[in-house]
Write a protein that holds these residues in place. Structure first.
Motif, short mmCIF file in Angstrom:
data_model
loop_
_atom_site.label_atom_id
_atom_site.label_comp_id
_atom_site.label_asym_id
_atom_site.label_seq_id
_atom_site.Cartn_x
_atom_site.Cartn_y
_atom_site.Cartn_z
N GLY A 18 11.97 -78.27 -31.31
CA GLY A 18 11.49 -78.79 -32.60
C GLY A 18 12.37 -78.32 -33.75
N VAL A 19 12.78 -77.04 -33.71
CA VAL A 19 13.67 -76.52 -34.74
C VAL A 19 14.98 -77.30 -34.76
CG1 VAL A 19 14.98 -74.51 -35.53
CG2 VAL A 19 12.67 -74.22 -34.62
N ALA A 20 15.58 -77.50 -33.58
CA ALA A 20 16.86 -78.20 -33.49
C ALA A 20 16.74 -79.65 -33.97
CB ALA A 20 17.36 -78.16 -32.05
N GLN A 21 15.67 -80.33 -33.54
CA GLN A 21 15.51 -81.73 -33.93
C GLN A 21 15.20 -81.86 -35.41
OE1 GLN A 21 16.28 -84.11 -32.04
NE2 GLN A 21 15.55 -85.92 -33.12
N GLY A 22 14.43 -80.92 -35.97
CA GLY A 22 14.15 -80.94 -37.40
C GLY A 22 15.41 -80.77 -38.22
N LEU A 23 16.30 -79.85 -37.79
CA LEU A 23 17.58 -79.68 -38.48
C LEU A 23 18.41 -80.95 -38.40
CD1 LEU A 23 18.55 -76.06 -37.37
CD2 LEU A 23 17.93 -76.81 -39.68
N PHE A 24 18.43 -81.56 -37.21
CA PHE A 24 19.21 -82.79 -37.03
C PHE A 24 18.70 -83.90 -37.94
CE2 PHE A 24 19.36 -86.97 -35.01
CZ PHE A 24 20.74 -87.17 -34.94
N LEU A 25 17.38 -84.10 -37.97
CA LEU A 25 16.82 -85.17 -38.80
C LEU A 25 17.05 -84.90 -40.29
CD1 LEU A 25 13.41 -86.17 -37.18
CD2 LEU A 25 15.49 -87.51 -37.31
N GLY A 26 16.90 -83.62 -40.69
CA GLY A 26 17.13 -83.29 -42.09
C GLY A 26 18.54 -83.63 -42.52
N ILE A 27 19.52 -83.25 -41.71
CA ILE A 27 20.92 -83.56 -42.03
C ILE A 27 21.15 -85.07 -41.98
CG2 ILE A 27 23.30 -83.26 -41.24
CD1 ILE A 27 22.44 -80.49 -40.21
N PHE A 28 20.51 -85.74 -41.02
CA PHE A 28 20.67 -87.19 -40.86
C PHE A 28 20.23 -87.93 -42.12
CE2 PHE A 28 18.71 -91.26 -39.68
CZ PHE A 28 19.78 -91.90 -39.08
N PHE A 29 19.06 -87.58 -42.66
CA PHE A 29 18.53 -88.29 -43.82
C PHE A 29 19.22 -87.89 -45.12
CE2 PHE A 29 14.68 -88.80 -41.09
CZ PHE A 29 14.65 -90.18 -41.10
N MET A 47 11.82 -82.51 -43.27
CA MET A 47 12.21 -82.13 -41.93
C MET A 47 12.85 -80.74 -41.91
SD MET A 47 11.28 -84.45 -39.77
CE MET A 47 9.80 -84.74 -40.77
N LEU A 48 13.68 -80.43 -42.91
CA LEU A 48 14.29 -79.10 -42.99
C LEU A 48 13.23 -78.03 -43.23
CD1 LEU A 48 17.55 -79.78 -45.07
CD2 LEU A 48 17.31 -79.51 -42.59
N SER A 49 12.23 -78.35 -44.05
CA SER A 49 11.15 -77.39 -44.30
C SER A 49 10.35 -77.11 -43.03
CB SER A 49 10.22 -77.91 -45.41
OG SER A 49 10.92 -78.04 -46.62
N LEU A 50 10.00 -78.19 -42.32
CA LEU A 50 9.28 -78.01 -41.06
C LEU A 50 10.10 -77.20 -40.07
CD1 LEU A 50 7.71 -81.56 -40.49
CD2 LEU A 50 6.59 -79.51 -41.35
N SER A 51 11.40 -77.47 -40.03
CA SER A 51 12.27 -76.74 -39.12
C SER A 51 12.30 -75.25 -39.45
CB SER A 51 13.69 -77.33 -39.18
OG SER A 51 14.55 -76.69 -38.26
N ALA A 52 12.33 -74.92 -40.74
CA ALA A 52 12.34 -73.51 -41.15
C ALA A 52 11.02 -72.83 -40.80
CB ALA A 52 12.61 -73.41 -42.65
N VAL A 53 9.91 -73.52 -41.04
CA VAL A 53 8.58 -72.94 -40.77
C VAL A 53 8.42 -72.66 -39.28
CG1 VAL A 53 6.11 -73.41 -40.78
CG2 VAL A 53 7.48 -73.90 -42.81
#
Length: 415
Positions: A18-29, A47-53
């Motif tokens: 989930g962390v990896a995918q959240g980082l990917f989506l954040g950068i993607f958008f 997505m970046l916030s969710l990834s950090a949490v």
């Protein structure tokens, strides 16, 4: 200070993905042309916030936090950014812009970030004890220095779970109200799966609405933060559901027919622009039928990001064939066609009593224009009037009936 062994199991793997995918989506958008959409930027930051949490939850659950004690509680301010970011994403997705004074929504997160200063610079022993208290209360605590920075300026850290729950709940309810209003304006039932844009927002909002309920259910069952791994798994589910929605709306996997090589003989002046693509009349009729049904059910032209490839994907055809169909059967380019329907919808909003008092810019947003100037240009070309002139004509004609609409020229390319 003890350092227990790493705990790497199925839950740890799910959270890490989930962390990896959240980082990917954040950068993607937040990169490329996608960044030009304010809704995409809100979703990217969410997505970046969710990834950090959930990243902090992964460190705590797996015991990696013993090796990174400086990061204890580093993501707490983002607890109060998730709700506002999701609401702003929904607002921008529906209206094409952010609300006025939108920065005020992040005041709680900013205040909590200020409060974070009181524990981010604590001695390592204090951080160690804070981590043990939340995740390993069975281990002995370390001796703390006699003097250090006072912790928790606001004396509110004991209520972080309750305040996070309240923030998520309030902003989810606000997002649901906004989506419900959009359904009413589209004259559609709230639980109908069209328009697709609103149905996707509604479903995503329901997913986020489950999070406060899970906090209520999970937190009382565990001492301190021991149950956070379950919340992290659910946030991972939200991240991957967003990924699936992005892939479902992509044209990358749609096959397009090979383009035939040009014929040697020169075409005559009477040949149509797309005659070489050999689109049969039966196929044209079928695609036209799908297009008419789509127009009646969902009004796709109201989507601000509608494009020829996206519309073609909705009709199970290629952009080339759809462009040919619009030119041959309707005598319009895609941009002519899109502008025609959008301006007709704008005329309807200006005519109806329930929406006649809306601002011109708001009407532009509702019919799919992100730029008011583009809307004014298209309206003028298609009706030979500005929106304001048309509104004045409607006002004068209240007693005698609605104004007659000017026939739309097909040469306009303002969409």
């Amino acid at each position: 200070m003890q350092t227990p062994p790493l705990q790497l199991d199925l839950f740890a793997l799910i959270i890490f993905l989930g962390v990896a995918q959240g980082l990917f989506l954040g950068i993607f958008f937040l990169t490329g042309e996608r960044r030009g959409s304010v809704a995409n930027r809100c979703l990217g930051y969410l997505m970046l916030s969710l990834s950090a949490v959930i990243g902090e939850m992964f460190l705590c659950y797996s015991n990696y936090m013993f090796r990174l004690l400086a990061f204890v509680d580093f993501s707490e301010p983002l607890n109060f950014a998730m709700g506002p970011l999701f609401f702003l994403f929904v607002f921008a997705r529906i209206r094409g812009r952010l609300p006025k004074r939108w920065l005020w929504h992040f005041v709680p997160a900013a205040l909590w970030a200020i409060n974070a200063v009181s524990w981010l610079y604590q001695p390592v022993e204090v951080k160690y004890n804070n981590y043990l208290n939340a995740y390993h209360p069975e281990l002995p605590f370390a001796a703390e220095p006699a003097y250090y920075i006072p912790e928790d300026f606001f004396n509110l850290r004991d209520y972080i779970d309750e305040m996070t729950l309240l923030s998520c709940l309030i902003y989810n309810i606000l997002a649901l109200i906004l989506i419900h209003q959009a359904y009413r304006q589209a004259d559609k039932p709230f639980w109908q799966n069209s328009p697709i844009r609103l149905a996707q927002l509604r479903n995503q909002c329901m997913l986020f609405l489950i999070l406060p309920a899970l906090i209520v259910i999970i937190k009382p069952q565990f001492y301190e933060d021991l149950g956070d791994y379950l919340l992290a798994c659910y946030l991972t589910l939200i991240i991957y559901s967003t990924s699936i929605r992005v892939m479902a709306g992509s044209n990358y996997f749609i096959d397009e027919p090979e383009v035939s090589p040009p014929m040697l003989e020169l075409p005559t002046e009477t040949k149509k622009k797309y005659e070489k693509s050999a689109l049969s009349e039966e196929v044209e009729d079928a695609v036209l039928g799908k297009l008419n049904r789509l127009l009646e059910a969902e009004k796709p032209y109201l989507d601000s990001d509608m494009s020829l490839p996206k519309l073609a994907a909705r009709l199970d055809t290629s952009p080339h064939n759809l462009s040919q169909l619009l030119n041959d059967r309707l005598g319009q380019t895609f941009f002519d066609w899109l502008a025609t329907y959008r301006i007709a919808e704008a005329q309807r909003l200006l005519n109806e009593a329930a929406t006649a008092n809306l601002k011109i810019d708001e009407i532009a947003e509702r019919v799919g224009y992100n730029s008011p100037s583009a809307f004014h240009t298209a309206f003028k070309r298609l009706t030979n009037q500005t929106p304001a002139q048309y509104r004045q004509l409607v006002t004068r004609s209240v007693q005698t009936g609605p104004p007659s609409r000017q026939p739309f020229p097909t040469s306009s390319r303002s969409a």
